[in-house]
Design a protein around this motif. Structure first.
Motif, PDB file in Angstrom:
ATOM      1  N   THR A 150      11.563 -23.873  32.431  1.00  0.00           N
ATOM      2  CA  THR A 150      12.955 -24.784  32.348  1.00  0.00           C
ATOM      3  C   THR A 150      13.581 -24.311  31.104  1.00  0.00           C
ATOM      4  O   THR A 150      14.412 -24.908  31.098  1.00  0.00           O
ATOM      5  N   SER A 189       9.072 -27.561  37.517  1.00  0.00           N
ATOM      6  CA  SER A 189       9.364 -26.517  36.828  1.00  0.00           C
ATOM      7  C   SER A 189      10.223 -25.414  37.543  1.00  0.00           C
ATOM      8  O   SER A 189      10.912 -24.831  37.414  1.00  0.00           O
ATOM      9  N   GLN A 220      13.867 -27.335  37.661  1.00  0.00           N
ATOM     10  CA  GLN A 220      13.983 -26.805  36.302  1.00  0.00           C
ATOM     11  C   GLN A 220      14.121 -28.036  35.472  1.00  0.00           C
ATOM     12  O   GLN A 220      15.180 -28.105  34.589  1.00  0.00           O
TER      13      GLN A 220
END
Lengths: 538, 315
Positions: free
Chosen positions: A268, B157, B161
């Motif tokens: 991320t 994830s 995100q």
């Protein structure tokens, strides 16, 4: 290239000193100074070319990294644990020497040294080095380092690396003399290793209340905040001697023991650095936001035989096990190929190691059976292996080993123990085999001078004898590496012939980085000295 | 009632003395101490290890060690960490907000979702709602919360995100940021709790709905709504309250695995690391704190009983 710049800096310092002392005329000073300046600027342009090729280096920015475990305390002398060392050595604390990215020993806080006789070493300190609290480093700080290390009120587990240093004397502001009781060949390498060698200011108490949760070193980063077990924050040391490093303004290190969390963070972008297992790195393959850096390290996985009691008091039994195991299979299954065969000295440690293709490992079950039969165990036996729950590689090696020796009738009972229980059992020698991990070192004496001295407390195997100790002491005393190499070859051959230890493999360190981080390089010692050359291409 | 509360609080004293003695002795029975952990298995020097033991008073007789520590407790000092020398009380206080936030949010979310679900399930037995509630409860009970946590991290994830903050977000400073940080650990913890509360609410309410006074109420013409909310729910809620109290105690003791996975440095993680490090003072102090929390939660639950059921009176 860095060595050239350091030498040029030292030459310039010497030139200034000579001019001020009247040894050099003004005309000569200008002539030699101009020549030095021209050479330095030309080579700086050449050195900058690779950086320019990956984009110009950008100074500044904050980066979020992760640590795989809690260092607990960051006292460089009294907290000897691996996590502490990996967190603060090279980044916060430095010593007289350091290791560069190619594992060459290079000057750090000392720019020059002399060894006029085997028991005397003289070091010329780098001038203008500032501690984090602002004062300049001088020779009295090195004198303090020695006194502090051997202070009976200070608990310094690694002082044995310098136990031959009888006295440290300041000859002038930037020169110290070490007077040894006996020659110590690995002295300079021990400084680079940093175990017990971190240089603290003698007035550290004026700057911080303690060294467990605070730090005062000379490294590229200061400790802005340390909150175990949550995080540690590094801030750039603005007066760092190796200008223009470091590039990052701040590095926030989150303590994240769970790898899934670290992988999620890399995906991320909430993390820009994480330690990874082989499996973890494979899961990030193909992710264009993450780059994986693999570095051969001197981290080694081993099993140690307890030779104090049967069955492993018999060298034939140990050799039988050695002939029965297949190390390549372990590298494939446990390390997923991220490792290599190793002897007692890991590959890459100077000239001291035995190359992998010369190691006497061969799998031969028939020979193993003959050896066992000769030792009186034709039908095998039962034995206990102790491992730590927190080191899965040790457990996996033990499981595979148990399968590989089963055809010989040997039954290995694997006990997975919590850390404190493991320590207690190992110190009580309550095991037949002990799975262990050898943390990265820089010199063979770090292994042989501790684990293989026959009366050493770290000699888990209970193996060794006085004549072997003499060989170790002889290898230790030479400063000339070429004299030590053949001695360590003999030591290793003897050890591998008697097999008190099984060396499984030498592991790669695998690090995941955001593609925005540039300039980082991995370390043979598993630490993060590359952090100071890392910059953010945001 | 006041007398009762005072008596319960005074009873805490022998409970704490007993707990302190038990944890002190149990720790000394564990193999290995902090000196073993500090020395590790790398470069072991027995002389240095002995130095560590002397500095930390580990060689003193047990009654001396206990006496010193207990004397400190009486003065409000839980001692200092054997590893970092930080005051244990400070270490616990720093972690309390995180643990309290996780515990309270988890209780609120679980109760708000599970109680109505249990009520509906009991009120419409064998309907699709009831089936859904029972299946949900079974899944919540069967799937370990660490597995839920890991799957959530993987999902958010990979597909969302989802960025997470590096340090704890104070909910009073940034409520939305705090919610985003806590939502995954709360979901992971609440699934199990919701399952228990749903089942307990359902079975308890079903039991109450079979009582004579409910039948009397119906025959007198009371609406189902007021029958449930005014008469049945309060009585049915008593065992549910017991369960919530026990769960709250567990949560305040710290949910070690979830804290570790989500890197939330709460009381549970402090205790776990204390055990790994054999940091006796940290373990002892944290266990005493947890004992006090359990005792206070049990007292609060007992007091709430008398609110729910006026027949219960304490003297």
């Amino acid at each position: 290239m860095k060595r050239f710049f350091e030498q040029a800096s030292s030459d310039l310092d010497a030139l200034v000193k000579d001019f001020r002392g009247g040894a050099v005329s003004r005309r000569e000073f200008i002539r030699r100074g101009a020549a030095l300046g021209f050479m330095v600027s030309s080579l700086a342009a050449i050195a900058a070319a690779p950086a320019a090729a990956q984009g110009a280096v950008k100074r500044g920015g904050k980066s979020i990294w992760s640590l795989p475990g809690n260092p607990v305390g960051i006292n460089p002398i009294e907290s000897p644990g691996g996590l502490t060392r990996d967190t603060i050595y090279d980044t916060v604390y430095e010593s007289l020497f350091r290791y560069d990215k190619d594992f060459n020993l290079v000057p750090a806080l000392a720019v020059k040294h002399e060894n006029p006789n085997p028991t005397t070493w003289r070091f010329h300190l780098r001038q203008g080095v500032k501690f984090h609290h602002g004062r300049e480093l001088d020779s009295e700080d090195i004198v303090f380092w020695h006194k502090n290390l051997f202070d009976p009120d200070i608990i310094a587990p690694h002082k044995t690396y310098f136990s031959n240093v009888k006295e440290v004397v300041a000859l002038d502001k930037y020169t110290v003399e070490f007077r040894l009781s006996d020659p110590l060949g690995p002295l300079l390498r021990n400084f680079g290793q940093l175990f017990g060698a971190s240089i603290l200011p003698r007035d550290w108490r004026d700057a911080v209340p303690d060294l467990n949760l605070h730090a005062v070193g000379t490294g590229p980063f200061k400790v802005k905040e340390f909150k175990p077990p949550s995080h540690i924050i590094y801030a750039r040391h603005e007066d760092y001697w190796d200008d223009p490093l470091p590039y990052l303004d701040e590095v926030f290190l989150r303590i994240l023991p769970d790898e899934e969390t670290r992988i999620g963070g890399l995906r991320t972008g909430s993390l820009q650095y994480a330690n990874l297992t082989p499996d973890g790195s494979r899961r990030l393959a193909g992710n264009k936001n993450v780059q994986v850096v693999r570095t051969r390290s001197s981290l080694v996985y081993t099993h140690m035989f307890n030779t104090r009691k049967p069955p492993f008091d018999d060298v034939r039994v140990r050799k039988a096990i050695d002939r029965a195991i297949d190390r390549e299979a372990v590298i494939e299954k446990v390390a997923a190929g991220e490792g290599m065969l190793t002897g007692p000295v890991p590959t890459g440690m100077g000239k001291f190691y035995i190359p992998a293709n010369e190691l006497p490992y061969k799998r031969d079950l028939d020979e193993a059976r003959s050896l066992l039969a000769a030792a009186g165990y034709p039908n095998g036996f039962e034995a206990t292996v102790i491992t730590r729950t927190t080191i899965p590689q040790n457990i996996q090696c033990s499981v595979i080993m148990a399968e590989q020796v089963r055809p010989l009738g040997i039954k290995l009972n694997i006990e997975q123990l919590e850390g404190g229980v493991f320590s207690a059992r190992s110190k009580a020698h309550d095991f037949n085999l002990m799975a262990n991990i050898w943390s990265p070192r820089v010199d063979p004496d770090a292994y042989f001078g501790r684990t293989f001295l026959h009366k050493s407390n770290s000699n888990w195997m209970g193996w060794g004898y006085p004549e072997f100790d003499k060989l170790i002491f002889e290898a230790r005393m030479h400063a000339d590496e070429d004299k030590r190499v053949p001695l360590y070859r003999r030591i290793q051959e003897q050890i591998m012939d008697e097999v008190p230890v099984i060396w499984w493999y030498q592991a790669n360190i695998i690090e995941g980085l955001s593609s925005k981080l540039k300039g980082y390089w991995g370390s043979y010692l598993g630490r993060r000295p590359g952090m100071k050359e890392t910059w953010l291409d945001a | 009632m006041t007398q009762y509360i005072v008596r319960r609080l005074l009873l805490l004293v022998p409970v704490l003395i007993g707990a302190s003695l038990v944890i002190f002795l149990l720790l000394r029975l564990l193999p290995g101490d902090v000196s073993d952990v500090i020395m590790g298995t790398d470069d072991v020097e027995l002389e240095v290890q002995q130095q560590i033991r002397e500095k930390l008073g580990l060689d003193d007789p047990l009654h001396v060690q206990y006496g010193k520590w207990f004397w400190g407790i009486l003065q409000g000092d839980l001692g200092r960490s054997m590893r970092t020398e930080a005051p244990v009380m400070t270490m616990i206080i720093e972690r309390l907000p995180i643990t309290f936030e996780i515990a309270l949010m988890c209780i609120v979310v679980s109760t708000v979702i599970a109680v109505p679900l249990g009520v509906v399930s009991a009120f419409f037995p064998n309907s699709w709602l009831d089936t859904f509630a029972r299946v949900f409860a079974m899944i919540g009970l069967s799937v370990p919360n660490f597995l839920v946590a890991t799957l959530l991290i993987l999902f958010t994830s990979l597909y969302l995100q989802w960025y997470t903050e590096p340090t704890w977000v104070n909910p009073f400073v940034d409520p939305l940021g705090s919610l985003k940080q806590m939502i995954l650990p709360i979901i992971a913890l609440s699934t199990h709790m919701m399952a228990i509360i749903t089942r307990m609410m359902r079975s308890s309410l079903l039991e109450v709905l079979r009582q004579d006074y409910i039948r009397t109420g119906r025959s007198k013409g009371l609406g189902e709504g007021s029958l449930i909310t005014v008469h049945a729910l309060k009585n049915a809620f008593i065992p549910v309250l017991t369960v919530i109290g026990l769960q709250l105690g567990n949560l305040l003791a710290g949910t070690v695995i979830i804290e570790q996975i989500f890197a939330l440095p709460g009381v549970g993680w402090l205790l776990l690391h204390g055990v790994y490090q054999r940091d006796y003072t940290v373990i002892q102090g944290t266990v005493l704190f947890i004992t006090v929390m359990y005792a206070l939660v049990n007292l609060a639950v007992d007091l709430l009983y008398s609110y729910l059921d006026p027949r219960i009176r304490y003297r």
